[in-house]
Scaffold this motif. Structure first.
Motif, PDB file in Angstrom:
ATOM      1  N   GLN A  68      30.452  33.015  53.154  1.00  0.00           N
ATOM      2  CA  GLN A  68      29.826  33.753  52.054  1.00  0.00           C
ATOM      3  C   GLN A  68      29.251  32.763  51.041  1.00  0.00           C
ATOM      4  O   GLN A  68      29.962  31.878  50.557  1.00  0.00           O
ATOM      5  CB  GLN A  68      30.831  34.661  51.347  1.00  0.00           C
TER       6      GLN A  68
ATOM      7  N   ILE B 111      42.074  32.201  47.203  1.00  0.00           N
ATOM      8  CA  ILE B 111      43.169  32.782  47.998  1.00  0.00           C
ATOM      9  C   ILE B 111      42.936  32.567  49.496  1.00  0.00           C
ATOM     10  O   ILE B 111      43.788  32.015  50.182  1.00  0.00           O
ATOM     11  CB  ILE B 111      43.298  34.315  47.763  1.00  0.00           C
TER      12      ILE B 111
ATOM     13  N   GLU C  88      35.843  31.741  51.443  1.00  0.00           N
ATOM     14  CA  GLU C  88      35.758  32.062  50.017  1.00  0.00           C
ATOM     15  C   GLU C  88      34.277  31.953  49.651  1.00  0.00           C
ATOM     16  O   GLU C  88      33.496  31.354  50.381  1.00  0.00           O
ATOM     17  CB  GLU C  88      36.537  31.027  49.197  1.00  0.00           C
ATOM     18  N   MET C  89      33.888  32.513  48.514  1.00  0.00           N
ATOM     19  CA  MET C  89      32.475  32.384  48.147  1.00  0.00           C
ATOM     20  C   MET C  89      32.154  30.907  47.882  1.00  0.00           C
ATOM     21  O   MET C  89      32.928  30.193  47.264  1.00  0.00           O
ATOM     22  CB  MET C  89      32.116  33.266  46.959  1.00  0.00           C
TER      23      MET C  89
ATOM     24  N   ASN D 134      27.039  36.983  48.481  1.00  0.00           N
ATOM     25  CA  ASN D 134      27.872  37.619  47.458  1.00  0.00           C
ATOM     26  C   ASN D 134      26.992  38.375  46.454  1.00  0.00           C
ATOM     27  O   ASN D 134      26.108  37.795  45.835  1.00  0.00           O
ATOM     28  CB  ASN D 134      28.707  36.561  46.724  1.00  0.00           C
TER      29      ASN D 134
ATOM     30  N   ALA E 107      38.834  40.389  53.648  1.00  0.00           N
ATOM     31  CA  ALA E 107      37.872  40.259  52.541  1.00  0.00           C
ATOM     32  C   ALA E 107      37.926  38.840  51.985  1.00  0.00           C
ATOM     33  O   ALA E 107      38.990  38.224  51.958  1.00  0.00           O
ATOM     34  CB  ALA E 107      38.232  41.256  51.434  1.00  0.00           C
ATOM     35  N   PRO E 108      36.775  38.319  51.557  1.00  0.00           N
ATOM     36  CA  PRO E 108      36.795  36.991  50.947  1.00  0.00           C
ATOM     37  C   PRO E 108      37.428  37.053  49.566  1.00  0.00           C
ATOM     38  O   PRO E 108      37.129  37.965  48.788  1.00  0.00           O
ATOM     39  CB  PRO E 108      35.308  36.631  50.849  1.00  0.00           C
ATOM     40  N   MET E 109      38.321  36.109  49.281  1.00  0.00           N
ATOM     41  CA  MET E 109      38.923  36.047  47.941  1.00  0.00           C
ATOM     42  C   MET E 109      38.970  34.597  47.488  1.00  0.00           C
ATOM     43  O   MET E 109      39.745  33.788  48.023  1.00  0.00           O
ATOM     44  CB  MET E 109      40.337  36.651  47.956  1.00  0.00           C
ATOM     45  N   ALA E 110      38.129  34.284  46.511  1.00  0.00           N
ATOM     46  CA  ALA E 110      38.060  32.918  45.991  1.00  0.00           C
ATOM     47  C   ALA E 110      39.430  32.483  45.489  1.00  0.00           C
ATOM     48  O   ALA E 110      40.101  33.221  44.774  1.00  0.00           O
ATOM     49  CB  ALA E 110      37.027  32.857  44.867  1.00  0.00           C
TER      50      ALA E 110
HETATM   51  C1  LIG Z   1      41.351  36.922  43.532  1.00  0.00           C
HETATM   52  C2  LIG Z   1      40.169  37.594  44.140  1.00  0.00           C
HETATM   53  C3  LIG Z   1      39.101  36.827  44.552  1.00  0.00           C
HETATM   54  C4  LIG Z   1      37.983  37.443  45.129  1.00  0.00           C
HETATM   55  N1  LIG Z   1      36.954  36.670  45.560  1.00  0.00           N
HETATM   56  C5  LIG Z   1      35.908  37.250  46.194  1.00  0.00           C
HETATM   57  C6  LIG Z   1      34.872  36.465  46.759  1.00  0.00           C
HETATM   58  O1  LIG Z   1      34.890  35.228  46.732  1.00  0.00           O
HETATM   59  N2  LIG Z   1      33.841  37.133  47.344  1.00  0.00           N
HETATM   60  C7  LIG Z   1      33.787  38.505  47.436  1.00  0.00           C
HETATM   61  O2  LIG Z   1      32.829  39.062  47.999  1.00  0.00           O
HETATM   62  N3  LIG Z   1      34.768  39.254  46.926  1.00  0.00           N
HETATM   63  C8  LIG Z   1      35.823  38.658  46.323  1.00  0.00           C
HETATM   64  N4  LIG Z   1      36.836  39.440  45.857  1.00  0.00           N
HETATM   65  C9  LIG Z   1      36.796  40.893  46.101  1.00  0.00           C
HETATM   66  C10 LIG Z   1      37.584  41.213  47.371  1.00  0.00           C
HETATM   67  O3  LIG Z   1      36.962  40.630  48.508  1.00  0.00           O
HETATM   68  C11 LIG Z   1      37.680  42.745  47.612  1.00  0.00           C
HETATM   69  O4  LIG Z   1      36.433  43.277  47.803  1.00  0.00           O
HETATM   70  C12 LIG Z   1      38.303  43.449  46.456  1.00  0.00           C
HETATM   71  O5  LIG Z   1      39.538  42.837  46.161  1.00  0.00           O
HETATM   72  C13 LIG Z   1      38.542  44.959  46.798  1.00  0.00           C
HETATM   73  O6  LIG Z   1      39.319  45.046  47.949  1.00  0.00           O
HETATM   74  P1  LIG Z   1      39.929  46.435  48.427  1.00  0.00           P
HETATM   75  O7  LIG Z   1      38.755  47.342  48.661  1.00  0.00           O
HETATM   76  O8  LIG Z   1      40.660  46.107  49.688  1.00  0.00           O
HETATM   77  O9  LIG Z   1      40.808  46.885  47.338  1.00  0.00           O
HETATM   78  C14 LIG Z   1      37.948  38.851  45.273  1.00  0.00           C
HETATM   79  C15 LIG Z   1      39.043  39.622  44.865  1.00  0.00           C
HETATM   80  C16 LIG Z   1      40.130  39.011  44.313  1.00  0.00           C
HETATM   81  C17 LIG Z   1      41.309  39.871  43.887  1.00  0.00           C
END
Ligand SMILES: Cc1cc2nc3c(=O)[nH]c(=O)nc-3n(C[C@H](O)[C@H](O)[C@H](O)COP(=O)(O)O)c2cc1C
Length: 128
Positions: free
Chosen positions: A70, A20, A40-41, A96, A15-18
């Motif tokens: 993304q 991280i 990341e987004m 996103n 999953a994308p995580m800004a």
């Molecule tokens: C620190 C952080 C940053 C995130 N950044 C993004 C992002 O840039 N784009 C996005 O679509 N989701 C983002 N998410 C959501 C995650 O991709 C993911 O959908 C969410 O943590 C739920 O995951 P899970 O279903 O495995 O619990 C972020 C989540 C976290 C915790």
């Protein structure tokens, strides 16, 4: 798994995580078997105005195939323009529609898009 004409080795995606999932993190996850990695987004506006820091977020490791970028934004013409300009750098472009951060939703981007299905339709149609 197949998404459009892109085939992945498995259905376990990172999953994308800004802040991280930078290029190093993603490359390690790929080594451990991730079927797809996503940037990341990335701000469509930042890319549109050629912001260097924004472009850096799209940096891809050599082992990242397939790779998705993304983008976030809400201006359909700008999103379409950016999607076209980055199409060579990514196998997939993800939009996103889930970010709840105040600095994102205040511009009608991220999860705010979900309130405007017509705009989502316009963005995906123009960016396709
Ligand atoms: C620190 C952080 C940053 C995130 N950044 C993004 C992002 O840039 N784009 C996005 O679509 N989701 C983002 N998410 C959501 C995650 O991709 C993911 O959908 C969410 O943590 C739920 O995951 P899970 O279903 O495995 O619990 C972020 C989540 C976290 C915790």
């Amino acid at each position: 798994m197949k998404i459009g004409n892109v085939e992945t080795n498995n259905a376990v995606f990172l999953a994308p995580m800004a802040g991280i999932t930078d290029v190093t993190y993603r490359s390690i996850c790929k080594e451990f078997g991730a079927g797809l990695t996503v940037s990341e987004m990335v701000s469509a506006k930042g890319l549109f105005y050629h912001d260097e820091k924004t472009s850096q977020l799209m940096k891809k490791a050599p082992n990242e195939t397939p790779f998705a970028i993304q983008i976030f934004g809400s201006d359909s013409d700008m999103m379409a323009n950016v999607a076209e300009s980055i199409s060579e750098q990514a196998d997939l472009i993800d939009i996103n529609m889930g970010c709840p951060a105040p600095k994102v939703v205040k511009n009608e981007d991220g999860s705010r898009l979900m309130l405007h299905p017509d705009l989502i339709d316009e963005i995906t149609r123009k960016s396709g």
